[in-house]
Structures are given as C-alpha cells and as structure tokens.
Design an enzyme around this catalytic site. Structure first.
Site, PDB file in Angstrom:
ATOM      1  N   SER A  50      -8.041  -2.553  -6.925  1.00 17.26           N
ATOM      2  CA  SER A  50      -7.389  -3.365  -7.956  1.00 17.26           C
ATOM      3  C   SER A  50      -8.024  -4.758  -7.990  1.00 17.26           C
ATOM      4  O   SER A  50      -8.774  -5.139  -7.082  1.00 17.26           O
ATOM      5  CB  SER A  50      -5.898  -3.488  -7.650  1.00 17.26           C
ATOM      6  OG  SER A  50      -5.736  -4.295  -6.478  1.00 17.26           O
ATOM      7  N   ASP A  82      -8.927  -0.113 -10.569  1.00 15.04           N
ATOM      8  CA  ASP A  82      -7.533   0.165 -10.922  1.00 15.04           C
ATOM      9  C   ASP A  82      -6.974  -0.998 -11.744  1.00 15.04           C
ATOM     10  O   ASP A  82      -7.079  -2.164 -11.330  1.00 15.04           O
ATOM     11  CB  ASP A  82      -6.742   0.335  -9.610  1.00 15.04           C
ATOM     12  CG  ASP A  82      -5.338   0.851  -9.834  1.00 15.04           C
ATOM     13  OD1 ASP A  82      -5.127   1.573 -10.822  1.00 15.04           O
ATOM     14  OD2 ASP A  82      -4.466   0.548  -8.988  1.00 15.04           O
ATOM     15  N   HIS A  83      -6.405  -0.705 -12.904  1.00 16.16           N
ATOM     16  CA  HIS A  83      -5.771  -1.727 -13.752  1.00 16.16           C
ATOM     17  C   HIS A  83      -6.681  -2.906 -14.089  1.00 16.16           C
ATOM     18  O   HIS A  83      -6.268  -4.072 -13.930  1.00 16.16           O
ATOM     19  CB  HIS A  83      -4.471  -2.237 -13.118  1.00 16.16           C
ATOM     20  CG  HIS A  83      -3.397  -1.207 -13.042  1.00 16.16           C
ATOM     21  ND1 HIS A  83      -2.647  -0.827 -14.126  1.00 16.16           N
ATOM     22  CD2 HIS A  83      -2.976  -0.425 -12.016  1.00 16.16           C
ATOM     23  CE1 HIS A  83      -1.791   0.126 -13.767  1.00 16.16           C
ATOM     24  NE2 HIS A  83      -1.981   0.398 -12.488  1.00 16.16           N
ATOM     25  N   ASP A 104      -6.685  -1.578 -18.643  1.00 18.51           N
ATOM     26  CA  ASP A 104      -5.249  -1.476 -18.892  1.00 18.51           C
ATOM     27  C   ASP A 104      -4.822  -2.541 -19.896  1.00 18.51           C
ATOM     28  O   ASP A 104      -4.546  -3.681 -19.532  1.00 18.51           O
ATOM     29  CB  ASP A 104      -4.481  -1.626 -17.579  1.00 18.51           C
ATOM     30  CG  ASP A 104      -2.982  -1.464 -17.792  1.00 18.51           C
ATOM     31  OD1 ASP A 104      -2.567  -1.253 -18.956  1.00 18.51           O
ATOM     32  OD2 ASP A 104      -2.234  -1.561 -16.804  1.00 18.51           O
ATOM     33  N   GLY A 185       5.511   0.992  -7.390  1.00 19.78           N
ATOM     34  CA  GLY A 185       6.313   0.405  -6.329  1.00 19.78           C
ATOM     35  C   GLY A 185       7.242   1.382  -5.628  1.00 19.78           C
ATOM     36  O   GLY A 185       7.163   2.601  -5.819  1.00 19.78           O
ATOM     37  N   GLY A 221       1.790   5.301 -10.564  1.00 18.45           N
ATOM     38  CA  GLY A 221       3.124   5.218  -9.971  1.00 18.45           C
ATOM     39  C   GLY A 221       3.582   6.527  -9.363  1.00 18.45           C
ATOM     40  O   GLY A 221       4.742   6.914  -9.488  1.00 18.45           O
ATOM     41  N   ALA A 222       2.660   7.213  -8.689  1.00  9.47           N
ATOM     42  CA  ALA A 222       2.957   8.582  -8.237  1.00  9.47           C
ATOM     43  C   ALA A 222       3.343   8.675  -6.765  1.00  9.47           C
ATOM     44  O   ALA A 222       3.353   9.768  -6.199  1.00  9.47           O
ATOM     45  CB  ALA A 222       1.759   9.485  -8.534  1.00  9.47           C
ATOM     46  N   ILE A 264      -1.906   6.681  -5.923  1.00 11.13           N
ATOM     47  CA  ILE A 264      -0.996   6.462  -4.789  1.00 11.13           C
ATOM     48  C   ILE A 264      -1.397   5.196  -4.052  1.00 11.13           C
ATOM     49  O   ILE A 264      -2.517   5.088  -3.556  1.00 11.13           O
ATOM     50  CB  ILE A 264      -1.036   7.683  -3.845  1.00 11.13           C
ATOM     51  CG1 ILE A 264      -0.532   8.931  -4.576  1.00 11.13           C
ATOM     52  CG2 ILE A 264      -0.197   7.403  -2.585  1.00 11.13           C
ATOM     53  CD1 ILE A 264      -0.685  10.229  -3.803  1.00 11.13           C
TER      54      ILE A 264
HETATM   55  P1  13P Z   1       2.537   3.645  -6.595  1.00 10.86           P
HETATM   56  O1  13P Z   1       3.095   2.271  -6.581  1.00 10.86           O
HETATM   57  O2  13P Z   1       3.558   4.655  -6.972  1.00 10.86           O
HETATM   58  O3  13P Z   1       1.820   4.011  -5.346  1.00 10.86           O
HETATM   59  O4  13P Z   1       1.438   3.672  -7.784  1.00 10.86           O
HETATM   60  C1  13P Z   1       0.139   3.192  -7.551  1.00 10.86           C
HETATM   61  C2  13P Z   1      -0.628   3.067  -8.802  1.00 10.86           C
HETATM   62  O5  13P Z   1      -0.268   3.536  -9.866  1.00 10.86           O
HETATM   63  C3  13P Z   1      -1.911   2.356  -8.731  1.00 10.86           C
HETATM   64  O6  13P Z   1      -2.496   2.209  -9.982  1.00 10.86           O
HETATM   65  O1  G3H Z   2      -0.667  -0.325  -9.572  1.00  5.22           O
HETATM   66  C1  G3H Z   2      -0.979  -1.245  -8.828  1.00  5.22           C
HETATM   67  C2  G3H Z   2      -1.538  -0.927  -7.503  1.00  5.22           C
HETATM   68  O2  G3H Z   2      -0.544  -0.501  -6.621  1.00  5.22           O
HETATM   69  C3  G3H Z   2      -2.329  -2.084  -6.982  1.00  5.22           C
HETATM   70  O3  G3H Z   2      -1.489  -3.098  -6.585  1.00  5.22           O
HETATM   71  O4  G3H Z   2      -2.338  -5.135  -7.732  1.00  5.22           O
HETATM   72  O5  G3H Z   2      -0.950  -5.267  -5.632  1.00  5.22           O
HETATM   73  O6  G3H Z   2      -3.323  -4.459  -5.542  1.00  5.22           O
HETATM   74  P1  G3H Z   2      -2.054  -4.591  -6.361  1.00  5.22           P
HETATM   75 ZN    ZN Z   3      -1.085   1.959 -11.547  1.00  5.30          ZN
END
Ligand code: 13P
Ligand code: G3H
Ligand code: ZN
Length: 320
Positions: A50, A82-83, A104, A185, A221-222, A264
């Site tokens: 991320s 990620d994101h 995103d 979360g 969010g899995a 995850i």
């Molecule tokens: P969780 O918070 O359910 O582990 O989701 C992580 C996620 O979607 C990272 O992009």
């Molecule tokens: O979906 C978000 C991920 O869990 C990453 O979280 O931005 O705190 O690194 P973070």
């Molecule tokens: Zn996510």
C-alpha cells in the site's frame, strides 16, 4: 523464477476456480512468513504494497525484500500496488517494476473514476502491467441501520452489475474490485456476517453476457478475523471487542463465482500481534526482538498456509 503478472495467474485461477491470496506486506517478517507458507503449499502468490507500506518501510527496502522472496522460492509471485490513489503513484510503481497496480478512484463519481482508470491503463499496458479498478464503495455498508444487503447505504454503495459492465468496457481495467458487503479492518459487520453473494453472481453474469468473458473479480476486505486469534490477543492483554470478519465459507463461495484475488491484511496483523503479545505476557523479561518477532512470524505463516490450503484453494496450483 522472475516476477509474474497477475494476468497469467488470473487466467489459470479462473479455469481452476481457485483464488490467489493478495497479502499486504510492510516488513521482512511478513514477507518471509507469506513467501515460506506459499512455497510450502506450492501456491501462487500476490504480495501487495500500500501507499502506507511504502511510506513506512521505504519502497527500496520493500523491493529488495520481494526480490529476496522471489530468489529464495520457486513459486510464481506477482507484486501489486494496493489502493493506488493517483496516476503518479501508479506510474512510480510501474516504473519500479510492479507487475500489477490498483488505481482506486472508487470514491469519485463514475465518469471521473473511468477517466482516472483509463489514464493508468494506457500507461500500464505499455509496460506489461496489469490494472485493477474498483467500482462501489466499501466503507461501513453493514454498519448503517436497516441496510442488511441493500444496494445503497449512507456510506457504502454496493456494485451494480450493469454499471460494472459499463465501467470495465469504458475504463479498460483488467480486473474489478467489487463492493458486496465487504469492508476493510477488524470490525466488518454488526449482526449477521455475510457477503451479498447473489450480487456477486449477478455481476459475473452481466460481464459474461456483455461479451467480457470469464472476467476476473477481486475481493477487498476479505479477512475473516479468526475468533481464536482475537481471543489470544485479548487473553494476553489486548482489547479487540466486537470484531467480526467475512466467514471463510463466503470467501470459498466467492472464488467459485469468479473472484480470483482475495485481499488479506487484517488477519496478518492480528496473527502477528497475537504472537508478540503472547511472548510479552509470558516472558516479560524478554527483549531480544528475534524472540518475539520469530514466534509472531510463525503465527503468520500458519495463518497463510491455512488460507491458501483451506479457503482459497490455490495450494498446489503454483505450476498450473
Ligand atoms: P482486510 O482489512 O479485510 O484484511 O482487507 C485488506 C484489503 O482489502 C487490502 O486491500
Ligand atoms: O486496504 C488497506 C490495506 O489493509 C492497507 O492498509 O493503508 O494501512 O497499509 P494500510
Ligand atoms: Zn483493500
């Protein structure tokens, strides 16, 4: 084995009806635990980073850690942003050799989301990089009163199947993250814990009917927020109350219905925390980081082995 692209992984996953775990990494212990678990389970792997992870660890450290995982294992590994929240961040990651990025812009209106994704797709595809987009809003859907499985809520918006078709066609993204009751979360649900799997099937069917084929879907969010891990954290002085995750049966059902990437992060954080707390509580005299990070890393490894073997179904598929 060099880094692989998620496009190759997804094509095989769709055929085999399994999903690949996309595990968030921020430090060495997480990379080691996840890579070793997937190596032992002969599982393909997506390591995802991320913006916050890049800020915490420094992109160069993370890149080198992933290079180490790639050279020490014999499984296909993809590295994914990620994101990603801007074209510039996506471009930086593509230039650094990420094989996949998420842009995103799901918080933006539909047309703006399409426009931002298109720009990333154009650059990414010139550099053999795969792009994930998101349509719908994950935040807090299940927390709004009277919105059990409804299409809209005060904060969350579930993905509409027809909009998903338009979005994929207009943006050109290679995979789509959907909102079907999932959220980030450790506190995902109040009351019943479930995904809107009928909506997932409807999205999948709409994409198929529109000529987009067996289109790869992504579930953010899995985390399932395992109650035994939460209990262990609380037993050793933690305070995680009313936590709730996605039932593992729902994840397994999602991957049978076209979800090929399962994100995850929270479960890894919980596993690592439970390991550290246990050592701190049982051996308060301990101050060698290896003595608490080592057992914590082992907890993460066990969790990942369970996920890929029992939930995602990707164990044994490294060499499909
Ligand atoms: P969780 O918070 O359910 O582990 O989701 C992580 C996620 O979607 C990272 O992009
Ligand atoms: O979906 C978000 C991920 O869990 C990453 O979280 O931005 O705190 O690194 P973070
Ligand atoms: Zn996510």
């Amino acid at each position: 084995m060099p880094l692989t692209t998620t496009k190759q992984l997804f094509a095989k996953a769709l055929k085999g009806k399994y999903a690949i775990g996309a595990f968030n990494v921020n430090n060495m212990e997480l990379v080691q635990a996840i890579a070793e678990a997937c190596e032992e389970e002969k599982s393909p792997l997506i390591l995802q980073i991320s913006k916050g992870a890049r800020q915490y660890a420094n992109p160069v450290y993370l890149k080198k850690l992933i290079e180490a995982a790639v050279s020490l294992t014999n499984i296909p590994i993809a590295v994914h942003l990620d994101h990603g929240d801007s074209f510039e961040l996506c471009k930086d990651c593509i230039d650094e050799g990420f094989t996949s990025v998420m842009i995103d812009a799901s918080h933006e209106p539909f047309e703006k989301n399409v426009e931002i994704c298109r720009k990333v797709v154009e650059y990414a595809h010139k550099h053999d990089c795969v792009v994930e987009g998101e349509l719908g809003k994950l935040v807090g859907a299940q927390f709004d009163a009277g919105e059990a499985g409804g299409a809209h809520s005060a904060k969350g918006v579930y993905t509409d199947p027809d909009d998903a078709v338009r979005f994929v066609k207009e943006s050109g993204v290679d995979s789509l993250a959907v909102a079907i009751g999932n959220s980030h979360g450790a506190y995902k649900f109040k009351g019943s814990q479930k995904l809107d799997l009928d909506r997932l099937r409807a999205i999948k069917k709409a994409l198929m009917d529109a000529g987009l084929g067996d289109y790869p879907l992504v579930l953010h969010g899995a985390s399932s927020v395992p109650s035994e891990i939460v209990a262990e954290i609380n037993k050793y002085g933690g305070k995680i109350i009313d936590a709730a995750g996605v039932p593992e049966e729902d994840i397994a059902e999602a991957r049978r219905n076209g979800v090929v990437k399962v994100n995850i992060d929270t479960d890894l954080r919980l596993a690592l925390t439970s390991g550290i707390r246990k050592v701190f509580a049982e051996k308060p005299q301990e101050f060698d980081p290896r003595k608490y990070l080592g057992p914590a890393r082992q907890k993460v490894k066990e969790l990942v082995k369970h996920k890929v073997h029992d939930v995602l179904g990707c164990a044994g598929h490294a060499f499909d």
